[in-house]
Write an enzyme that holds these catalytic residues in place. Structure first.
Site, PDB file in Angstrom:
ATOM      1  N   GLN A 100       0.846  -1.198   0.000  1.00 31.53           N
ATOM      2  CA  GLN A 100       0.000   0.000   0.000  1.00 31.53           C
ATOM      3  C   GLN A 100       0.882   1.250   0.000  1.00 31.53           C
ATOM      4  OE1 GLN A 100      -2.102   1.797   3.422  1.00 31.53           O
ATOM      5  NE2 GLN A 100      -4.000   1.155   2.403  1.00 31.53           N
ATOM      6  N   TYR A 181      -5.636  10.880   4.470  1.00 29.65           N
ATOM      7  CA  TYR A 181      -4.274  11.116   3.986  1.00 29.65           C
ATOM      8  C   TYR A 181      -4.295  11.919   2.681  1.00 29.65           C
ATOM      9  CZ  TYR A 181      -3.235   8.021   7.819  1.00 29.65           C
ATOM     10  OH  TYR A 181      -3.164   7.492   9.082  1.00 29.65           O
ATOM     11  N   ARG A 228      -7.662   2.287  -2.601  1.00 27.17           N
ATOM     12  CA  ARG A 228      -8.535   2.305  -1.427  1.00 27.17           C
ATOM     13  C   ARG A 228      -9.161   3.688  -1.275  1.00 27.17           C
ATOM     14  NH1 ARG A 228      -7.695   1.183   5.119  1.00 27.17           N
ATOM     15  NH2 ARG A 228      -8.972  -0.685   5.059  1.00 27.17           N
ATOM     16  N   GLY A 314      -8.966  -7.091   9.400  1.00 29.00           N
ATOM     17  CA  GLY A 314      -7.996  -6.297  10.131  1.00 29.00           C
ATOM     18  C   GLY A 314      -7.631  -6.963  11.434  1.00 29.00           C
ATOM     19  N   ARG A 315      -8.289  -6.550  12.516  1.00 23.81           N
ATOM     20  CA  ARG A 315      -7.889  -7.042  13.839  1.00 23.81           C
ATOM     21  C   ARG A 315      -8.064  -8.548  13.998  1.00 23.81           C
ATOM     22  NH1 ARG A 315      -8.793  -2.703  18.666  1.00 23.81           N
ATOM     23  NH2 ARG A 315      -7.877  -0.893  17.615  1.00 23.81           N
TER      24      ARG A 315
END
Length: 358
Positions: A100, A181, A228, A314-315
């Protein structure tokens, strides 16, 4: 909803996947101070290779792109060598790697970067956020607005980073256009006050994202590029306006990106299912969807409903390196230790037990 829809094969770009799970990108702050991923990073990703598609943590394409301490880069020969160890480790276990590419833009601080310069952004507007630095939490400073020449240089940085990722053995790259971002800052009217052809209208605010995607497609091939996006995600001080404004922005942007025939669209979804359905319908290749707060039983819901082709984890994957096996067997899951999410060593990174060692 059962998980049966997850166990179907899929071709994504040049990669053949045996199921519909993937590793979602997650910042872990375990790279060396110069941005080179070391052996510990390679081991972390190797452990999770059974997820098939490994999307790495955000990786800066340039010194200006760094937002946080000990995040990886992909612009120097040392970075390429470090990432080659990661890709070889994942490939040896049968996985594929998309690195990424994340330019933090104004979500940075001079204390976190190698050159200690002022952050850059579409406009000189501070995010107004607390950011962790070696000296402790500090406010993000007011960034320097990118000039027209700076924008072209930044696009070239992304191009170089994509070529470097392929040189490091990656199967592709994911453009990080989400989560507050730099690319997201160009999209949002509250962080982009430009009056040139990169600001103002929906079309102009979308231009930088489209230009980056086009440059990377030209450099390494569109089937090795994913992107993304996170419509209406209020991270990093971003405010994209009301629902109609968000829908107009992202339907235009995704429509333009769709013509590039990229490998995939990765959506960090925050709840507008009508928008999600319309973006799914206009996108020609694979769609990945991450939702906050999914429980185990909901992982396959978007795939089963035809809203997504892949459900990145993810987690769940962070705490369970063998999450694919655990889901297939309906086995218990490890819980995440929040105190070890960012920075540190092996604890909470490579020491979560697998079923075989539980």
């Amino acid at each position: 909803m059962t998980l049966s829809s997850l166990w179907q094969p899929l071709t994504l770009g040049r990669v053949d996947l045996s199921h519909r799970l993937a590793l979602a990108p997650m910042t872990r702050n375990r790279s060396n101070p110069d941005g080179t991923p070391g052996d510990l990073v390679a081991e972390y990703y190797r452990q999770r290779a059974s997820l098939g598609l490994i999307i790495t943590e955000g990786t800066q394409p340039s010194p200006d792109g760094q937002g946080y301490a000990n995040t990886p880069g992909i612009y120097s020969p040392e970075h390429v060598m470090g990432w080659r160890n990661v890709t070889e480790a994942v490939h040896a276990e049968g996985g594929a790697v998309f690195i990424q590419l994340m330019h933090a833009g104004r979500m940075s601080h001079p204390d976190n970067t190698p050159h200690h310069r002022q952050p850059v952004a579409p406009s000189a507007i501070s995010a107004g956020q607390d950011i962790f630095t070696p000296a402790g939490p500090q406010k993000t400073p007011t960034p320097r607005a990118l000039s027209a020449e700076d924008i072209q240089a930044t696009i070239d940085d992304f191009r170089h980073a994509a070529a470097s990722a392929i040189a490091a053995g990656a199967d592709g790259v994911e453009i990080h256009g989400a989560n507050g971002y730099l690319l997201h800052q160009f999209l949002s009217p509250n962080s982009n006050h430009r009056t040139d052809h990169y600001g103002g209208s929906v079309e102009n605010r979308s231009r930088f994202v489209i230009d980056v995607a086009q440059a990377l497609s030209d450099e390494i091939g569109p089937d090795r590029v994913g992107i993304r996006l996170s419509p209406a995600m209020p991270l990093g001080g971003i405010d994209e306006g009301d629902t109609d404004s968000v829908r107009t922005q992202y339907r235009h942007l995704v429509g333009e990106l769709a013509s590039l025939n990229l490998a995939y669209l990765h959506l960090h979804h925050v709840g507008d299912d009508e928008l999600l359905r319309s973006l799914r319908d206009m996108w020609p290749t694979a769609v990945l969807v991450v939702r906050y707060g999914r429980n185990r039983e909901q992982i396959a819901d978007d795939v089963a409903a035809g809203l997504a082709d892949i459900a990145p984890l993810g987690r769940f994957a962070l705490a369970n390196p063998d999450i694919v096996e655990r889901l297939r067997l309906n086995a218990p899951l490890n819980e995440v230790d929040p105190s070890t999410l960012y920075g540190g060593g092996t604890s909470g990174y490579t020491d979560y037990p697998t079923l075989a060692h539980a």
